[in-house]
Design a protein around this motif. Structure first.
Motif, PDB file in Angstrom:
ATOM      1  N   GLN A  20      54.189  -2.240  40.584  1.00 41.99           N
ATOM      2  CA  GLN A  20      54.948  -1.507  41.605  1.00 41.99           C
ATOM      3  C   GLN A  20      54.634  -0.015  41.585  1.00 41.99           C
ATOM      4  O   GLN A  20      54.716   0.661  42.611  1.00 41.99           O
ATOM      5  N   ILE A  21      54.268   0.515  40.411  1.00 39.56           N
ATOM      6  CA  ILE A  21      54.054   1.962  40.293  1.00 39.56           C
ATOM      7  C   ILE A  21      52.577   2.356  40.316  1.00 39.56           C
ATOM      8  O   ILE A  21      52.254   3.531  40.493  1.00 39.56           O
ATOM      9  N   CYS A  22      51.691   1.376  40.155  1.00 42.47           N
ATOM     10  CA  CYS A  22      50.265   1.686  40.077  1.00 42.47           C
ATOM     11  C   CYS A  22      49.527   0.906  41.166  1.00 42.47           C
ATOM     12  O   CYS A  22      49.531  -0.323  41.164  1.00 42.47           O
ATOM     13  N   HIS A  23      48.918   1.631  42.092  1.00 45.82           N
ATOM     14  CA  HIS A  23      48.264   0.993  43.241  1.00 45.82           C
ATOM     15  C   HIS A  23      46.771   1.305  43.255  1.00 45.82           C
ATOM     16  O   HIS A  23      46.342   2.379  42.829  1.00 45.82           O
ATOM     17  N   HIS A  24      45.991   0.373  43.765  1.00 45.31           N
ATOM     18  CA  HIS A  24      44.538   0.492  43.776  1.00 45.31           C
ATOM     19  C   HIS A  24      44.010   0.162  45.174  1.00 45.31           C
ATOM     20  O   HIS A  24      44.468  -0.801  45.802  1.00 45.31           O
ATOM     21  N   ASP A  25      43.075   0.942  45.635  1.00 51.51           N
ATOM     22  CA  ASP A  25      42.483   0.744  46.955  1.00 51.51           C
ATOM     23  C   ASP A  25      41.584  -0.495  46.923  1.00 51.51           C
ATOM     24  O   ASP A  25      40.553  -0.497  46.231  1.00 51.51           O
ATOM     25  N   PRO A  26      41.930  -1.555  47.671  1.00 47.22           N
ATOM     26  CA  PRO A  26      41.130  -2.792  47.631  1.00 47.22           C
ATOM     27  C   PRO A  26      39.669  -2.572  48.018  1.00 47.22           C
ATOM     28  O   PRO A  26      38.778  -3.220  47.456  1.00 47.22           O
ATOM     29  N   ALA A  27      39.424  -1.675  48.960  1.00 46.76           N
ATOM     30  CA  ALA A  27      38.041  -1.430  49.383  1.00 46.76           C
ATOM     31  C   ALA A  27      37.225  -0.819  48.242  1.00 46.76           C
ATOM     32  O   ALA A  27      36.035  -1.140  48.072  1.00 46.76           O
TER      33      ALA A  27
END
Length: 198
Positions: A20-27
């Protein structure tokens, strides 16, 4: 940076909320897998895999085995819940104590500053890879963004400064043919191939 026990405790405490706190760009994750030139039926090692940020993109390449290793048993527990698949193997341990070998690719994604002994890490990655295997140290952000995020005293206890890709690559060039260096505000990569012995 403190010892590995503090690193383990830091990530153990955050494992349940990590996605929930750590997001990553799928591209960008797709781009990293493309740079690694992953082919079907390969054996892939994801070092400091956390809850499996790279797993979706790696599994789409249809590996024979995807092995994740992380110091935090709670991170590994979350990853096990998310990926109960026969070709995904997960280990809660220090990568420096990991003994499996023969991997085609080794990823260290979004984790490199949390290793204090990078020389030992490099040697371990070399041991884990087969001849012709590729390592990839990568972040889907630039190093200035990463270093800025690691400025609080609490995070400094579990992180080291991230140098330029050229500076950090000096360690890896001792063991590998380093052929990819990317150091932009949007992507950070050091990558190379195992060609010779230690």
């Amino acid at each position: 940076m403190d010892d590995v026990q503090h690193v383990k405790e830091y990530f153990d405490c955050r494992a349940e909320q990590w996605d929930q706190i750590c997001h990553h760009d799928p591209a960008k994750l797709e781009a990293l897998a493309t740079l690694a030139d992953i082919q079907p039926d390969q054996n892939i090692l994801d070092i400091a895999c956390g809850t499996g940020a790279m797993f979706d993109v790696l599994l789409r390449r249809k590996p024979h085995r995807l092995v994740g290793v992380d110091l935090s048993d709670r991170m590994i527990s979350v990853a096990r819940q998310k990926y109960p698949l026969p070709n995904v193997e997960l280990f809660a341990q220090d990568i420096l104590e990991f003994s499996q070998t023969g991997f085609d690719t080794a990823f260290i994604y979004s984790a490199y500053p949390h290793f204090s002994n990078k020389i030992a890490l490099c040697k371990k990655v070399w041991e884990c890879l087969k001849t012709g295997g590729r390592f990839l140290v990568a972040h889907s952000e630039g190093r200035k963004t990463i270093d800025a995020r690691h400025q609080s005293p609490q995070v400094q206890r579990v992180s080291t400064h991230l140098g330029t890709a050229e500076q950090e690559a000096r360690i890896w060039k001792e063991q590998f043919d380093v052929d990819i260096l990317i150091d932009t505000p949007f992507l950070y990569v050091i990558s190379g191939v195992k060609t010779t012995g230690l």
